[in-house]
Design a protein around this motif. Structure first.
Motif, PDB file in Angstrom:
ATOM      1  N   ALA A  47       0.831  -1.204   0.000  1.00  0.00           N
ATOM      2  CA  ALA A  47       0.000   0.000   0.000  1.00  0.00           C
ATOM      3  C   ALA A  47       0.866   1.254   0.000  1.00  0.00           C
ATOM      4  O   ALA A  47       2.011   1.237   0.443  1.00  0.00           O
ATOM      5  CB  ALA A  47      -0.913   0.001   1.233  1.00  0.00           C
ATOM      6  N   ILE A  48       0.290   2.319  -0.465  1.00  0.00           N
ATOM      7  CA  ILE A  48       0.981   3.609  -0.472  1.00  0.00           C
ATOM      8  C   ILE A  48       1.117   4.106   0.966  1.00  0.00           C
ATOM      9  O   ILE A  48       0.284   3.821   1.823  1.00  0.00           O
ATOM     10  CB  ILE A  48       0.225   4.627  -1.368  1.00  0.00           C
ATOM     11  CG1 ILE A  48       1.147   5.778  -1.756  1.00  0.00           C
ATOM     12  CG2 ILE A  48      -1.048   5.086  -0.722  1.00  0.00           C
ATOM     13  CD1 ILE A  48       0.659   6.566  -2.947  1.00  0.00           C
ATOM     14  N   GLY A  49       2.203   4.804   1.243  1.00  0.00           N
ATOM     15  CA  GLY A  49       2.432   5.361   2.568  1.00  0.00           C
ATOM     16  C   GLY A  49       3.142   4.435   3.535  1.00  0.00           C
ATOM     17  O   GLY A  49       3.412   4.811   4.672  1.00  0.00           O
ATOM     18  N   MET A  50       3.458   3.212   3.104  1.00  0.00           N
ATOM     19  CA  MET A  50       4.174   2.260   3.973  1.00  0.00           C
ATOM     20  C   MET A  50       5.676   2.511   3.892  1.00  0.00           C
ATOM     21  O   MET A  50       6.173   2.995   2.895  1.00  0.00           O
ATOM     22  CB  MET A  50       3.904   0.816   3.518  1.00  0.00           C
ATOM     23  CG  MET A  50       2.531   0.290   3.879  1.00  0.00           C
ATOM     24  SD  MET A  50       2.371  -0.058   5.627  1.00  0.00           S
ATOM     25  CE  MET A  50       3.631  -1.294   5.862  1.00  0.00           C
ATOM     26  N   ASP A  51       6.377   2.150   4.939  1.00  0.00           N
ATOM     27  CA  ASP A  51       7.838   2.216   4.945  1.00  0.00           C
ATOM     28  C   ASP A  51       8.355   0.780   4.874  1.00  0.00           C
ATOM     29  O   ASP A  51       8.461   0.098   5.889  1.00  0.00           O
ATOM     30  CB  ASP A  51       8.340   2.921   6.205  1.00  0.00           C
ATOM     31  CG  ASP A  51       9.853   3.020   6.255  1.00  0.00           C
ATOM     32  OD1 ASP A  51      10.528   2.594   5.282  1.00  0.00           O
ATOM     33  OD2 ASP A  51      10.374   3.514   7.261  1.00  0.00           O
TER      34      ASP A  51
ATOM     35  N   PRO B 264       1.515   6.057 -11.326  1.00  0.00           N
ATOM     36  CA  PRO B 264       2.202   7.330 -11.098  1.00  0.00           C
ATOM     37  C   PRO B 264       2.041   7.846  -9.661  1.00  0.00           C
ATOM     38  O   PRO B 264       0.934   7.890  -9.125  1.00  0.00           O
ATOM     39  CB  PRO B 264       1.539   8.282 -12.101  1.00  0.00           C
ATOM     40  CG  PRO B 264       1.096   7.366 -13.215  1.00  0.00           C
ATOM     41  CD  PRO B 264       0.669   6.095 -12.523  1.00  0.00           C
ATOM     42  N   GLY B 265       3.179   8.168  -9.045  1.00  0.00           N
ATOM     43  CA  GLY B 265       3.208   8.719  -7.697  1.00  0.00           C
ATOM     44  C   GLY B 265       3.282   7.681  -6.591  1.00  0.00           C
ATOM     45  O   GLY B 265       3.625   8.014  -5.456  1.00  0.00           O
ATOM     46  N   HIS B 266       2.958   6.443  -6.873  1.00  0.00           N
ATOM     47  CA  HIS B 266       2.925   5.432  -5.817  1.00  0.00           C
ATOM     48  C   HIS B 266       4.329   5.021  -5.359  1.00  0.00           C
ATOM     49  O   HIS B 266       4.566   4.884  -4.156  1.00  0.00           O
ATOM     50  CB  HIS B 266       2.126   4.207  -6.254  1.00  0.00           C
ATOM     51  CG  HIS B 266       0.656   4.470  -6.346  1.00  0.00           C
ATOM     52  ND1 HIS B 266      -0.276   3.457  -6.357  1.00  0.00           N
ATOM     53  CD2 HIS B 266      -0.046   5.624  -6.428  1.00  0.00           C
ATOM     54  CE1 HIS B 266      -1.491   3.980  -6.435  1.00  0.00           C
ATOM     55  NE2 HIS B 266      -1.375   5.298  -6.494  1.00  0.00           N
ATOM     56  N   CYS B 267       5.251   4.816  -6.285  1.00  0.00           N
ATOM     57  CA  CYS B 267       6.626   4.463  -5.895  1.00  0.00           C
ATOM     58  C   CYS B 267       7.222   5.587  -5.043  1.00  0.00           C
ATOM     59  O   CYS B 267       7.779   5.333  -3.980  1.00  0.00           O
ATOM     60  CB  CYS B 267       7.475   4.211  -7.140  1.00  0.00           C
ATOM     61  SG  CYS B 267       9.211   3.842  -6.789  1.00  0.00           S
TER      62      CYS B 267
END
Length: 198
Positions: free
Chosen positions: A37-41, A109-112
């Protein structure tokens, strides 16, 4: 009598090895319960984990995401369009068949740039290594993996297999268990044949 005893011990060891080998690989669910998911480290997620040849990565995610295996340079710059393999099924399992660092990004786009990138360092089977981290790689070679059930070999001779399940359910290891059972039964038959006919 000593010959029969030594053959019996050999046969028991053979059967135990045949049943133990398939359970050596470990499945790692990427992001644990948070998934891909987006926002994960993901560098935090990989810290302290050890990945070995024979293990697999299980990516669970909703619509609007992809799992792309990419080169080190594409990972560093979040470059899309050059994926070695890509899947958007919602449940992607990647078998780690070669040692080295494997790189994954989401190509939306933007997720990586938003954190959907993962680097895992895979140790050769049976070797000890320090836990993996998702550090930014220096430029280097790439690993290859097959698409949709085909096998592609890299110049170094390694392969990575991507399994694409037909549904969004979490992949299980039932095929591994079936193979293990078959190998155990075959090993037991060989062992009994050796004991009876010699």
């Amino acid at each position: 009598m000593a010959s029969f005893h030594s053959r019996s011990v050999f046969c028991v060891i053979l059967v135990v090895l045949c049943t133990a080998v398939p359970i050596l690989g470990k499945g790692h669910t990427v992001g644990d319960s948070s998934g891909w998911a987006i926002g994960m480290d993901y560098s935090t997620w990989t810290s302290g984990k050890t990945f070995s040849v024979g293990d697999s990565l299980v990516f669970n995610y909703g619509g609007g995401h992809t799992v792309d295996e990419v080169s080190a340079s594409d990972y560093s710059t979040c470059t899309t369009g050059n994926a070695i393999t890509s899947d958007s099924s919602g449940a992607t399992t990647v078998a780690l068949k070669t040692a080295g660092t494997h790189y994954f990004i989401c190509s939306v786009p933007g997720h990586c740039g938003g954190g959907m990138k993962l680097a895992v360092t895979v140790a050769a089977a049976g070797s000890s290594t320090t836990p993996s981290s998702s550090e930014t790689p220096s430029s280097g070679g790439t690993t290859t993996s097959p698409a949709s059930g085909t096998t592609t070999t890299s110049p170094a001779g390694g392969t990575t297999t991507v399994y694409k399940p037909s549904s969004n359910s979490t992949p299980d290891s039932s095929s591994r268990i079936n193979i293990s059972l078959f190998v155990a039964i075959a090993g037991a038959c060989v062992a009994l044949s050796v004991m009876v006919f010699t």
